[in-house]
Write a protein that holds these residues in place. Sequence first.
Motif, PDB file in Angstrom:
ATOM      1  N   GLU A  98       0.828  -1.196   0.000  1.00  0.00           N
ATOM      2  CA  GLU A  98       0.000   0.000   0.000  1.00  0.00           C
ATOM      3  C   GLU A  98       0.868   1.253   0.000  1.00  0.00           C
ATOM      4  O   GLU A  98       1.977   1.256   0.545  1.00  0.00           O
ATOM      5  N   SER A  99       0.338   2.311  -0.567  1.00  0.00           N
ATOM      6  CA  SER A  99       1.019   3.593  -0.561  1.00  0.00           C
ATOM      7  C   SER A  99      -0.016   4.702  -0.674  1.00  0.00           C
ATOM      8  O   SER A  99      -1.169   4.457  -1.021  1.00  0.00           O
ATOM      9  N   GLY A 100       0.399   5.910  -0.392  1.00  0.00           N
ATOM     10  CA  GLY A 100      -0.465   7.065  -0.565  1.00  0.00           C
ATOM     11  C   GLY A 100      -0.993   7.683   0.706  1.00  0.00           C
ATOM     12  O   GLY A 100      -1.657   8.726   0.651  1.00  0.00           O
ATOM     13  N   GLY A 101      -0.732   7.075   1.839  1.00  0.00           N
ATOM     14  CA  GLY A 101      -1.208   7.636   3.093  1.00  0.00           C
ATOM     15  C   GLY A 101      -0.481   8.918   3.444  1.00  0.00           C
ATOM     16  O   GLY A 101       0.548   9.261   2.861  1.00  0.00           O
ATOM     17  N   GLY A 102      -1.037   9.628   4.414  1.00  0.00           N
ATOM     18  CA  GLY A 102      -0.419  10.865   4.828  1.00  0.00           C
ATOM     19  C   GLY A 102      -1.276  11.616   5.819  1.00  0.00           C
ATOM     20  O   GLY A 102      -2.295  11.121   6.294  1.00  0.00           O
ATOM     21  N   LEU A 103      -0.844  12.824   6.125  1.00  0.00           N
ATOM     22  CA  LEU A 103      -1.554  13.707   7.040  1.00  0.00           C
ATOM     23  C   LEU A 103      -2.385  14.688   6.231  1.00  0.00           C
ATOM     24  O   LEU A 103      -1.844  15.451   5.425  1.00  0.00           O
ATOM     25  N   MET A 104      -3.694  14.666   6.467  1.00  0.00           N
ATOM     26  CA  MET A 104      -4.614  15.499   5.717  1.00  0.00           C
ATOM     27  C   MET A 104      -5.500  16.283   6.669  1.00  0.00           C
ATOM     28  O   MET A 104      -5.678  15.915   7.830  1.00  0.00           O
ATOM     29  N   SER A 154      -3.108   3.549  -2.960  1.00  0.00           N
ATOM     30  CA  SER A 154      -2.831   2.558  -3.985  1.00  0.00           C
ATOM     31  C   SER A 154      -2.334   1.281  -3.340  1.00  0.00           C
ATOM     32  O   SER A 154      -1.673   1.312  -2.307  1.00  0.00           O
ATOM     33  N   CYS A 155      -2.641   0.178  -3.967  1.00  0.00           N
ATOM     34  CA  CYS A 155      -2.158  -1.120  -3.523  1.00  0.00           C
ATOM     35  C   CYS A 155      -1.727  -1.894  -4.749  1.00  0.00           C
ATOM     36  O   CYS A 155      -2.565  -2.241  -5.590  1.00  0.00           O
ATOM     37  N   THR A 156      -0.444  -2.153  -4.840  1.00  0.00           N
ATOM     38  CA  THR A 156       0.101  -2.907  -5.954  1.00  0.00           C
ATOM     39  C   THR A 156       0.324  -4.346  -5.513  1.00  0.00           C
ATOM     40  O   THR A 156       0.895  -4.594  -4.452  1.00  0.00           O
ATOM     41  N   VAL A 157      -0.125  -5.262  -6.339  1.00  0.00           N
ATOM     42  CA  VAL A 157      -0.139  -6.674  -5.974  1.00  0.00           C
ATOM     43  C   VAL A 157       0.751  -7.469  -6.910  1.00  0.00           C
ATOM     44  O   VAL A 157       0.605  -7.399  -8.136  1.00  0.00           O
ATOM     45  N   SER A 158       1.656  -8.232  -6.343  1.00  0.00           N
ATOM     46  CA  SER A 158       2.507  -9.126  -7.117  1.00  0.00           C
ATOM     47  C   SER A 158       1.836 -10.491  -7.178  1.00  0.00           C
ATOM     48  O   SER A 158       2.247 -11.451  -6.528  1.00  0.00           O
ATOM     49  N   ALA A 167      -2.118  -4.293 -12.042  1.00  0.00           N
ATOM     50  CA  ALA A 167      -2.298  -5.110 -10.831  1.00  0.00           C
ATOM     51  C   ALA A 167      -2.383  -4.219  -9.599  1.00  0.00           C
ATOM     52  O   ALA A 167      -1.709  -4.460  -8.589  1.00  0.00           O
ATOM     53  N   THR A 168      -3.216  -3.205  -9.694  1.00  0.00           N
ATOM     54  CA  THR A 168      -3.320  -2.210  -8.634  1.00  0.00           C
ATOM     55  C   THR A 168      -4.779  -1.932  -8.310  1.00  0.00           C
ATOM     56  O   THR A 168      -5.618  -1.845  -9.210  1.00  0.00           O
ATOM     57  N   VAL A 169      -5.056  -1.799  -7.037  1.00  0.00           N
ATOM     58  CA  VAL A 169      -6.371  -1.383  -6.577  1.00  0.00           C
ATOM     59  C   VAL A 169      -6.212  -0.045  -5.878  1.00  0.00           C
ATOM     60  O   VAL A 169      -5.211   0.196  -5.193  1.00  0.00           O
TER      61      VAL A 169
END
Length: 113
Positions: free
Chosen positions: A6-12, A21-25, A76-78
Motif C-alpha cells: 500500500e502507498s499514498g497515506g499521509g496527514l490530511m 494505492s495497492c500494488t499486488v505481485s 495489478a493495482t487497486v
Amino acid sequence: QVRLVESGGGLMQPGESLRLSCTVSDSIFSVSAMSWYRQVPGKQRELVAAITSGGSADYADSAKGRFTISRDNAKATVYLQMNNLKPEDTAVYYCRNDLFDFWGQGTQVTVSS
C-alpha cells in the motif's frame, strides 16, 4: 509469496482528498476480489470498500458517497479514492486479496485540523 504494498497515506485536513494505492505481485490479481480495510488502535479492523474481479464495488456506510474503490488489472493495482475526509477516517488502511486472504503492510492516514 504474494505481496501487497500500500502507498499514498499521509496527514490530511478535514475535507481534503487522498488516493491510496495497492500494488499486488499476483498473477491471479485479475480474477481476485480485492478490498480495503482500516484499523485504529484498540478497535477491530473494519471493511471500508470491496471490489469484485468484474469491477462491482460495495462500501461501508461510512464510505458511501465519499470513497471510490477501483482497480487497474493491467497494473495489478487497486485504488481507494477518499474524498471529503473526516477525522474519523484516521486509521491504518490495509489492502486485502479476498481470494487468498493476503494482506498488505498498511499505510497510515491521519485526518486532523
